[in-house]
Design a protein around this motif. Structure first.
Motif, PDB file in Angstrom:
ATOM      1  N   LEU A  20      44.069  24.731 -10.077  1.00 23.13           N
ATOM      2  CA  LEU A  20      44.262  25.840  -9.145  1.00 23.13           C
ATOM      3  C   LEU A  20      45.144  26.926  -9.759  1.00 23.13           C
ATOM      4  O   LEU A  20      44.891  28.123  -9.575  1.00 23.13           O
ATOM      5  CB  LEU A  20      44.865  25.339  -7.837  1.00 23.13           C
ATOM      6  CG  LEU A  20      43.953  24.468  -6.976  1.00 23.13           C
ATOM      7  CD1 LEU A  20      44.763  23.806  -5.862  1.00 23.13           C
ATOM      8  CD2 LEU A  20      42.796  25.257  -6.410  1.00 23.13           C
ATOM      9  N   GLN A  21      46.153  26.526 -10.506  1.00 18.76           N
ATOM     10  CA  GLN A  21      47.017  27.492 -11.173  1.00 18.76           C
ATOM     11  C   GLN A  21      46.237  28.293 -12.220  1.00 18.76           C
ATOM     12  O   GLN A  21      46.435  29.499 -12.357  1.00 18.76           O
ATOM     13  CB  GLN A  21      48.207  26.789 -11.840  1.00 18.76           C
ATOM     14  CG  GLN A  21      49.239  26.284 -10.866  1.00 18.76           C
ATOM     15  CD  GLN A  21      49.931  27.410 -10.137  1.00 18.76           C
ATOM     16  OE1 GLN A  21      50.364  28.379 -10.736  1.00 18.76           O
ATOM     17  NE2 GLN A  21      50.048  27.271  -8.826  1.00 18.76           N
ATOM     18  N   ARG A  22      45.358  27.613 -12.946  1.00 15.30           N
ATOM     19  CA  ARG A  22      44.526  28.313 -13.943  1.00 15.30           C
ATOM     20  C   ARG A  22      43.618  29.340 -13.270  1.00 15.30           C
ATOM     21  O   ARG A  22      43.434  30.452 -13.765  1.00 15.30           O
ATOM     22  CB  ARG A  22      43.682  27.311 -14.721  1.00 15.30           C
ATOM     23  CG  ARG A  22      44.454  26.525 -15.730  1.00 15.30           C
ATOM     24  CD  ARG A  22      43.489  25.688 -16.559  1.00 15.30           C
ATOM     25  NE  ARG A  22      44.205  24.726 -17.341  1.00 15.30           N
ATOM     26  CZ  ARG A  22      43.960  23.427 -17.373  1.00 15.30           C
ATOM     27  NH1 ARG A  22      42.967  22.919 -16.655  1.00 15.30           N
ATOM     28  NH2 ARG A  22      44.677  22.626 -18.133  1.00 15.30           N
ATOM     29  N   ILE A  23      43.022  28.954 -12.141  1.00 16.20           N
ATOM     30  CA  ILE A  23      42.145  29.866 -11.406  1.00 16.20           C
ATOM     31  C   ILE A  23      42.939  31.085 -10.947  1.00 16.20           C
ATOM     32  O   ILE A  23      42.493  32.223 -11.095  1.00 16.20           O
ATOM     33  CB  ILE A  23      41.493  29.151 -10.203  1.00 16.20           C
ATOM     34  CG1 ILE A  23      40.502  28.106 -10.699  1.00 16.20           C
ATOM     35  CG2 ILE A  23      40.810  30.163  -9.275  1.00 16.20           C
ATOM     36  CD1 ILE A  23      40.047  27.136  -9.616  1.00 16.20           C
ATOM     37  N   ASN A  32      43.950  35.987  -2.679  1.00 15.25           N
ATOM     38  CA  ASN A  32      42.926  35.027  -2.302  1.00 15.25           C
ATOM     39  C   ASN A  32      43.580  34.002  -1.375  1.00 15.25           C
ATOM     40  O   ASN A  32      44.276  33.098  -1.830  1.00 15.25           O
ATOM     41  CB  ASN A  32      42.345  34.353  -3.551  1.00 15.25           C
ATOM     42  CG  ASN A  32      41.214  33.410  -3.237  1.00 15.25           C
ATOM     43  OD1 ASN A  32      41.232  32.721  -2.219  1.00 15.25           O
ATOM     44  ND2 ASN A  32      40.232  33.361  -4.111  1.00 15.25           N
ATOM     45  N   GLU A  33      43.379  34.175  -0.070  1.00 15.36           N
ATOM     46  CA  GLU A  33      44.028  33.320   0.922  1.00 15.36           C
ATOM     47  C   GLU A  33      43.665  31.846   0.761  1.00 15.36           C
ATOM     48  O   GLU A  33      44.527  30.984   0.905  1.00 15.36           O
ATOM     49  CB  GLU A  33      43.685  33.793   2.334  1.00 15.36           C
ATOM     50  CG  GLU A  33      44.339  35.108   2.695  1.00 15.36           C
ATOM     51  CD  GLU A  33      44.027  35.533   4.115  1.00 15.36           C
ATOM     52  OE1 GLU A  33      43.821  34.656   4.982  1.00 15.36           O
ATOM     53  OE2 GLU A  33      43.985  36.751   4.356  1.00 15.36           O
ATOM     54  N   GLU A  34      42.413  31.556   0.496  1.00 12.31           N
ATOM     55  CA  GLU A  34      41.979  30.156   0.354  1.00 12.31           C
ATOM     56  C   GLU A  34      42.639  29.498  -0.852  1.00 12.31           C
ATOM     57  O   GLU A  34      43.104  28.357  -0.781  1.00 12.31           O
ATOM     58  CB  GLU A  34      40.457  30.062   0.238  1.00 12.31           C
ATOM     59  CG  GLU A  34      39.932  28.646   0.067  1.00 12.31           C
ATOM     60  CD  GLU A  34      40.283  27.689   1.198  1.00 12.31           C
ATOM     61  OE1 GLU A  34      40.316  26.468   0.940  1.00 12.31           O
ATOM     62  OE2 GLU A  34      40.528  28.136   2.334  1.00 12.31           O
ATOM     63  N   LEU A  35      42.687  30.213  -1.965  1.00 14.13           N
ATOM     64  CA  LEU A  35      43.326  29.682  -3.165  1.00 14.13           C
ATOM     65  C   LEU A  35      44.802  29.400  -2.897  1.00 14.13           C
ATOM     66  O   LEU A  35      45.312  28.335  -3.258  1.00 14.13           O
ATOM     67  CB  LEU A  35      43.159  30.659  -4.330  1.00 14.13           C
ATOM     68  CG  LEU A  35      43.803  30.268  -5.652  1.00 14.13           C
ATOM     69  CD1 LEU A  35      43.234  28.948  -6.175  1.00 14.13           C
ATOM     70  CD2 LEU A  35      43.600  31.379  -6.679  1.00 14.13           C
ATOM     71  N   GLU A  36      45.487  30.334  -2.262  1.00 12.00           N
ATOM     72  CA  GLU A  36      46.908  30.149  -1.947  1.00 12.00           C
ATOM     73  C   GLU A  36      47.117  28.961  -1.012  1.00 12.00           C
ATOM     74  O   GLU A  36      48.065  28.190  -1.175  1.00 12.00           O
ATOM     75  CB  GLU A  36      47.494  31.419  -1.326  1.00 12.00           C
ATOM     76  CG  GLU A  36      47.566  32.590  -2.282  1.00 12.00           C
ATOM     77  CD  GLU A  36      48.398  32.310  -3.528  1.00 12.00           C
ATOM     78  OE1 GLU A  36      49.429  31.613  -3.439  1.00 12.00           O
ATOM     79  OE2 GLU A  36      47.999  32.781  -4.608  1.00 12.00           O
ATOM     80  N   TYR A  37      46.221  28.797  -0.047  1.00 10.43           N
ATOM     81  CA  TYR A  37      46.310  27.663   0.873  1.00 10.43           C
ATOM     82  C   TYR A  37      46.139  26.338   0.121  1.00 10.43           C
ATOM     83  O   TYR A  37      46.891  25.387   0.348  1.00 10.43           O
ATOM     84  CB  TYR A  37      45.250  27.786   1.980  1.00 10.43           C
ATOM     85  CG  TYR A  37      45.261  26.607   2.911  1.00 10.43           C
ATOM     86  CD1 TYR A  37      46.236  26.487   3.891  1.00 10.43           C
ATOM     87  CD2 TYR A  37      44.310  25.599   2.797  1.00 10.43           C
ATOM     88  CE1 TYR A  37      46.266  25.396   4.740  1.00 10.43           C
ATOM     89  CE2 TYR A  37      44.332  24.501   3.631  1.00 10.43           C
ATOM     90  CZ  TYR A  37      45.314  24.399   4.604  1.00 10.43           C
ATOM     91  OH  TYR A  37      45.349  23.312   5.426  1.00 10.43           O
ATOM     92  N   GLN A  38      45.166  26.283  -0.766  1.00  9.74           N
ATOM     93  CA  GLN A  38      44.927  25.068  -1.542  1.00  9.74           C
ATOM     94  C   GLN A  38      46.128  24.741  -2.429  1.00  9.74           C
ATOM     95  O   GLN A  38      46.500  23.572  -2.572  1.00  9.74           O
ATOM     96  CB  GLN A  38      43.663  25.211  -2.402  1.00  9.74           C
ATOM     97  CG  GLN A  38      42.373  25.242  -1.613  1.00  9.74           C
ATOM     98  CD  GLN A  38      42.100  23.930  -0.908  1.00  9.74           C
ATOM     99  OE1 GLN A  38      42.379  22.867  -1.437  1.00  9.74           O
ATOM    100  NE2 GLN A  38      41.566  24.011   0.293  1.00  9.74           N
ATOM    101  N   ILE A  39      46.734  25.754  -3.015  1.00  8.02           N
ATOM    102  CA  ILE A  39      47.925  25.538  -3.847  1.00  8.02           C
ATOM    103  C   ILE A  39      49.069  25.002  -2.989  1.00  8.02           C
ATOM    104  O   ILE A  39      49.747  24.038  -3.374  1.00  8.02           O
ATOM    105  CB  ILE A  39      48.319  26.837  -4.590  1.00  8.02           C
ATOM    106  CG1 ILE A  39      47.286  27.155  -5.674  1.00  8.02           C
ATOM    107  CG2 ILE A  39      49.723  26.707  -5.199  1.00  8.02           C
ATOM    108  CD1 ILE A  39      47.452  28.516  -6.329  1.00  8.02           C
ATOM    109  N   ARG A  40      49.283  25.607  -1.822  1.00 13.65           N
ATOM    110  CA  ARG A  40      50.367  25.143  -0.937  1.00 13.65           C
ATOM    111  C   ARG A  40      50.131  23.707  -0.476  1.00 13.65           C
ATOM    112  O   ARG A  40      51.060  22.891  -0.479  1.00 13.65           O
ATOM    113  CB  ARG A  40      50.497  26.058   0.278  1.00 13.65           C
ATOM    114  CG  ARG A  40      51.235  27.347   0.002  1.00 13.65           C
ATOM    115  CD  ARG A  40      51.630  28.089   1.280  1.00 13.65           C
ATOM    116  NE  ARG A  40      50.559  28.278   2.240  1.00 13.65           N
ATOM    117  CZ  ARG A  40      49.689  29.283   2.221  1.00 13.65           C
ATOM    118  NH1 ARG A  40      49.758  30.199   1.283  1.00 13.65           N
ATOM    119  NH2 ARG A  40      48.756  29.375   3.136  1.00 13.65           N
TER     120      ARG A  40
END
Length: 58
Positions: A20-23, A32-40
């Protein structure tokens, strides 16, 4: 996942967090709200298992 050890689960979550960090880096921090949610969510899971993600963050 039922037969996974805690260590295997942690390794899988670390791999997911790093991916996720690489993306996020490749997106050049485009919102990107979805990406941030997945990281959290992954951060919370790892933290609950005693893993500090600060050293893994790009």
């Amino acid at each position: 996942m039922e037969n996974m050890t805690e260590q295997e689960l942690i390794i899988g979550l670390i791999d997911k967090y790093v991916d996720l960090q690489r993306i996020k880096k490749e997106n050049k921090n485009t919102p990107n709200e979805e990406l941030e949610y997945q990281i959290r969510a992954t951060t919370v899971k790892l933290s609950s298992m005693g893993v500090n993600v600060e050293d893994l963050t790009l």
